[in-house]
Design an enzyme around this catalytic site. Structure first.
Site, PDB file in Angstrom:
ATOM      1  N   SER A  40       3.434  12.702  27.210  1.00 47.11           N
ATOM      2  CA  SER A  40       4.394  13.307  26.282  1.00 47.11           C
ATOM      3  C   SER A  40       3.716  13.476  24.927  1.00 47.11           C
ATOM      4  O   SER A  40       3.987  12.749  23.978  1.00 47.11           O
ATOM      5  CB  SER A  40       5.651  12.440  26.154  1.00 47.11           C
ATOM      6  OG  SER A  40       5.321  11.124  25.758  1.00 47.11           O
ATOM      7  N   HIS A 160       7.146   9.617  32.469  1.00 47.55           N
ATOM      8  CA  HIS A 160       6.257   8.616  33.046  1.00 47.55           C
ATOM      9  C   HIS A 160       6.679   8.175  34.442  1.00 47.55           C
ATOM     10  O   HIS A 160       6.034   7.323  35.044  1.00 47.55           O
ATOM     11  CB  HIS A 160       6.189   7.378  32.136  1.00 47.55           C
ATOM     12  CG  HIS A 160       5.469   7.626  30.857  1.00 47.55           C
ATOM     13  ND1 HIS A 160       5.378   6.672  29.860  1.00 47.55           N
ATOM     14  CD2 HIS A 160       4.794   8.713  30.405  1.00 47.55           C
ATOM     15  CE1 HIS A 160       4.694   7.164  28.837  1.00 47.55           C
ATOM     16  NE2 HIS A 160       4.331   8.400  29.150  1.00 47.55           N
ATOM     17  N   GLU A 169      10.459   4.569  27.877  1.00 47.61           N
ATOM     18  CA  GLU A 169       9.937   3.203  27.932  1.00 47.61           C
ATOM     19  C   GLU A 169      11.009   2.202  27.515  1.00 47.61           C
ATOM     20  O   GLU A 169      11.655   2.369  26.477  1.00 47.61           O
ATOM     21  CB  GLU A 169       8.731   3.035  26.995  1.00 47.61           C
ATOM     22  CG  GLU A 169       7.562   3.943  27.289  1.00 47.61           C
ATOM     23  CD  GLU A 169       6.413   3.746  26.305  1.00 47.61           C
ATOM     24  OE1 GLU A 169       6.356   2.681  25.654  1.00 47.61           O
ATOM     25  OE2 GLU A 169       5.580   4.654  26.179  1.00 47.61           O
ATOM     26  N   GLU A 212       2.727   3.726  33.444  1.00 47.12           N
ATOM     27  CA  GLU A 212       2.279   2.596  32.631  1.00 47.12           C
ATOM     28  C   GLU A 212       2.516   1.254  33.297  1.00 47.12           C
ATOM     29  O   GLU A 212       2.468   0.213  32.648  1.00 47.12           O
ATOM     30  CB  GLU A 212       2.949   2.655  31.258  1.00 47.12           C
ATOM     31  CG  GLU A 212       2.565   3.920  30.495  1.00 47.12           C
ATOM     32  CD  GLU A 212       3.093   3.952  29.074  1.00 47.12           C
ATOM     33  OE1 GLU A 212       3.737   2.963  28.647  1.00 47.12           O
ATOM     34  OE2 GLU A 212       2.865   4.956  28.382  1.00 47.12           O
ATOM     35  N   ASP A 247      11.759   3.185  23.700  1.00 47.91           N
ATOM     36  CA  ASP A 247      11.089   4.428  23.293  1.00 47.91           C
ATOM     37  C   ASP A 247      11.661   5.564  24.124  1.00 47.91           C
ATOM     38  O   ASP A 247      11.200   5.822  25.233  1.00 47.91           O
ATOM     39  CB  ASP A 247       9.574   4.318  23.491  1.00 47.91           C
ATOM     40  CG  ASP A 247       8.849   5.629  23.186  1.00 47.91           C
ATOM     41  OD1 ASP A 247       9.492   6.547  22.627  1.00 47.91           O
ATOM     42  OD2 ASP A 247       7.650   5.738  23.502  1.00 47.91           O
ATOM     43  N   GLU A 293      11.742   3.523  18.976  1.00 49.15           N
ATOM     44  CA  GLU A 293      10.606   4.424  18.744  1.00 49.15           C
ATOM     45  C   GLU A 293      10.988   5.835  19.176  1.00 49.15           C
ATOM     46  O   GLU A 293      11.484   6.040  20.292  1.00 49.15           O
ATOM     47  CB  GLU A 293       9.394   3.943  19.540  1.00 49.15           C
ATOM     48  CG  GLU A 293       8.170   4.834  19.424  1.00 49.15           C
ATOM     49  CD  GLU A 293       7.038   4.399  20.343  1.00 49.15           C
ATOM     50  OE1 GLU A 293       6.213   5.257  20.721  1.00 49.15           O
ATOM     51  OE2 GLU A 293       6.973   3.206  20.694  1.00 49.15           O
ATOM     52  N   ASP A 318       6.514   8.153  16.278  1.00 48.83           N
ATOM     53  CA  ASP A 318       5.336   8.420  17.108  1.00 48.83           C
ATOM     54  C   ASP A 318       5.064   9.922  17.088  1.00 48.83           C
ATOM     55  O   ASP A 318       4.257  10.408  16.297  1.00 48.83           O
ATOM     56  CB  ASP A 318       5.564   7.904  18.524  1.00 48.83           C
ATOM     57  CG  ASP A 318       4.385   8.183  19.456  1.00 48.83           C
ATOM     58  OD1 ASP A 318       3.330   8.653  18.984  1.00 48.83           O
ATOM     59  OD2 ASP A 318       4.510   7.949  20.677  1.00 48.83           O
ATOM     60  N   LYS A 343      -1.983   5.763  17.283  1.00 47.32           N
ATOM     61  CA  LYS A 343      -2.717   6.161  18.483  1.00 47.32           C
ATOM     62  C   LYS A 343      -3.957   6.905  18.026  1.00 47.32           C
ATOM     63  O   LYS A 343      -3.863   7.968  17.407  1.00 47.32           O
ATOM     64  CB  LYS A 343      -1.854   7.067  19.369  1.00 47.32           C
ATOM     65  CG  LYS A 343      -0.637   6.379  19.976  1.00 47.32           C
ATOM     66  CD  LYS A 343       0.214   7.361  20.772  1.00 47.32           C
ATOM     67  CE  LYS A 343       1.379   6.676  21.460  1.00 47.32           C
ATOM     68  NZ  LYS A 343       2.272   7.644  22.143  1.00 47.32           N
ATOM     69  N   HIS A 371      -1.403   2.278  23.236  1.00 48.74           N
ATOM     70  CA  HIS A 371      -2.226   2.933  24.246  1.00 48.74           C
ATOM     71  C   HIS A 371      -1.662   4.329  24.505  1.00 48.74           C
ATOM     72  O   HIS A 371      -0.767   4.795  23.793  1.00 48.74           O
ATOM     73  CB  HIS A 371      -2.204   2.106  25.534  1.00 48.74           C
ATOM     74  CG  HIS A 371      -0.841   2.060  26.175  1.00 48.74           C
ATOM     75  ND1 HIS A 371      -0.638   1.865  27.521  1.00 48.74           N
ATOM     76  CD2 HIS A 371       0.410   2.200  25.654  1.00 48.74           C
ATOM     77  CE1 HIS A 371       0.644   1.883  27.797  1.00 48.74           C
ATOM     78  NE2 HIS A 371       1.305   2.084  26.676  1.00 48.74           N
ATOM     79  N   LYS A 394       1.348  -2.208  22.071  1.00 46.95           N
ATOM     80  CA  LYS A 394       1.829  -1.988  23.424  1.00 46.95           C
ATOM     81  C   LYS A 394       0.735  -1.357  24.259  1.00 46.95           C
ATOM     82  O   LYS A 394       0.000  -0.489  23.787  1.00 46.95           O
ATOM     83  CB  LYS A 394       3.085  -1.133  23.444  1.00 46.95           C
ATOM     84  CG  LYS A 394       2.947   0.273  22.884  1.00 46.95           C
ATOM     85  CD  LYS A 394       4.244   1.054  23.086  1.00 46.95           C
ATOM     86  CE  LYS A 394       4.118   2.495  22.614  1.00 46.95           C
ATOM     87  NZ  LYS A 394       5.319   3.300  22.937  1.00 46.95           N
TER      88      LYS A 394
END
Length: 440
Positions: A40, A160, A169, A212, A247, A293, A318, A343, A371, A394
């Site tokens: 994403s 994901h 997440e 993940e 998230d 997030e 983010d 990131k 990550h 994370k």
């Protein structure tokens, strides 16, 4: 000690997509780095160069980025006589000049970052210090070393996973641990308890995992996910010692001013920004949620600012920020959030990532190192998190080698600090601003 040679190759990441692997050679040895990639990706991130040759890897190849390293970046760094011990910033600036674009679209951020990371490793070894110490010096950090709270992504949704949950997440964080090693154990125990609970509720096939490493059971609403976490934490006897984080990665389901929580379903589930705000408030009130997030889309500035005005937990940008100092300053001006995700591949060099983290801290924000969903076994961000004293990070679930590599590296760093004269502390409940914690 100068750079003697720079080489690169196309290798695979954790999703089976090509990524860039870089080797930097000096008289001290050969130093390797591998570059991650997100699913994403925000539109404000640095440019990831792909080949778009559909006959190979569905157009996802990175041979153009590899050639840019071999033919342009490598020769320039060798000819420039750069010493990685003292010239990390100059090396990164040289690559940015070679690229000459605002978002690294000529050479590719994935090419530039791989070289930057490998050079940092070379500089650390030549300086006879661990990588976290080398990066800490680059960042100008002082005070005790901080071991971060790991935020484990144990339930996956969004892009994901293959389930219907819109939120990407759902994480657990062992804030009540005394050390990182204890926190890793708590996270692992919760993960295994969660597997048993998911199996009991939905059957063994529901324990399939997402990109993940988190489980992706057939759930849709965030309350269902948080209820599962609550049950797993209680099963482990850890109630009150663990926080949750969410998230949504909401840019992926934002369109025409509204949010569609049913974007992966046959029927839409449309929510206005005000309805999203109330949903988040209800979740924070009902569950021990410590981080939100990307609860709003990357350019939905009004919703960010209105929600932040009364938000009492960590509100992290983010996609909103993309580890970009211009976006960070804009968000500060608009009072849109109070924390940033860091990131490295969103900005493209080690130096720029450090500078952006320093900018965030100077604004009174917390920094959440992350990550990407397409990872490798490269554990660079573990050292970076400690170097910055970020307090939390994370790297996915305590499962899958490319995720666990970061957590294992952090346990190694903690063991090294414990056996040294250096002052250090586990961030724990104060993960947002760990500098305020008493020293061990």
């Amino acid at each position: 000690m100068t750079i003697l040679e720079v080489d690169a190759a196309q290798r695979l990441d954790s999703r089976g997509n090509p990524t860039v692997q870089v080797d930097v050679k000096t008289i001290a040895g050969t130093f390797r780095a591998s570059v991650p990639s997100g699913a994403s990706r925000g539109k404000h991130e640095a440019f990831e160069l792909r080949d778009h040759e559909m006959r190979a890897y569905g157009g996802q190849g990175v041979l153009a980025a590899v050639r840019n390293i071999q033919k342009i970046i490598g020769p320039a760094l060798v000819d420039g006589g750069f010493d990685p011990r003292y010239q990390q910033a100059e090396i990164d600036a040289c690559m940015c000049r070679l690229d000459g674009t605002p978002n690294k679209s000529r050479l590719g951020a994935n090419a530039i970052l791989g070289v930057s990371m490998a050079c940092a490793r070379a500089g650390a070894v030549a300086s006879d210090v661990p990588l976290y110490e080398f990066l800490r010096r680059e960042a100008g950090e002082i005070g005790p070393y901080v071991m971060p709270v790991p935020f484990f992504n144990v339930l996956n949704g969004g892009r994901h996973s293959g389930n219907t949950m819109a939120f990407q997440e759902i994480m657990v964080a062992p804030t009540g641990a005394q050390t990182f090693e204890e926190g890793a154990r708590m996270g692992s125990e919760i993960y295994h308890a969660l597997r048993e609970i998911v199996t009991e509720y939905y059957g063994a096939p529901a324990t399939a995992i997402g990109d993940e490493g988190g489980f992706a059971p057939p759930i849709k609403q965030p309350e269902e996910a948080l209820d599962l976490l609550t049950a797993a934490v209680e099963h482990c006897g850890l109630t009150g010692r663990v926080k949750f984080a969410i998230d949504p990665a909401s840019s992926q389901f934002f369109k025409d001013g509204v949010y569609d929580l049913g974007f992966k379903c046959a029927e839409p589930d449309i929510r206005t920004p005000d309805q999203m705000m109330q949903m988040y408030r209800d979740l924070v009130e009902k569950y021990p949620v410590s981080i939100l997030e990307d609860p709003f889309a990357e350019d939905d500035w009004d919703s960010w600012a209105r929600f932040n005005a009364s938000c009492e937990i960590e509100l992290v940008g983010d996609d909103l920020l993309a580890t970009n100092p211009c976006r960070v300053r804009m968000a500060h001006q608009k009072k849109a959030c109070n924390a940033m995700v860091l990131k490295m591949n969103q900005i493209g060099t080690v130096t720029e990532a450090i500078e952006t983290a320093r900018l965030g801290k100077s604004l009174g924000w917390s920094v959440f190192v992350s990550h990407r969903s397409g990872e490798t076994i490269d554990d660079f961000i573990a050292d970076l998190t400690v170097a910055l004293g970020a307090g939390h990070m994370k790297s996915g679930a305590p499962c899958r080698g490319e995720r666990v590599a970061k957590y294992n590296r952090l346990m190694d760093i903690e063991a090294e600090l414990r056996g040294s004269w250096k002052s250090w502390v586990y961030a724990g409940e104060r993960f947002r601003f760990p500098a305020e914690i008493a020293v061990i």
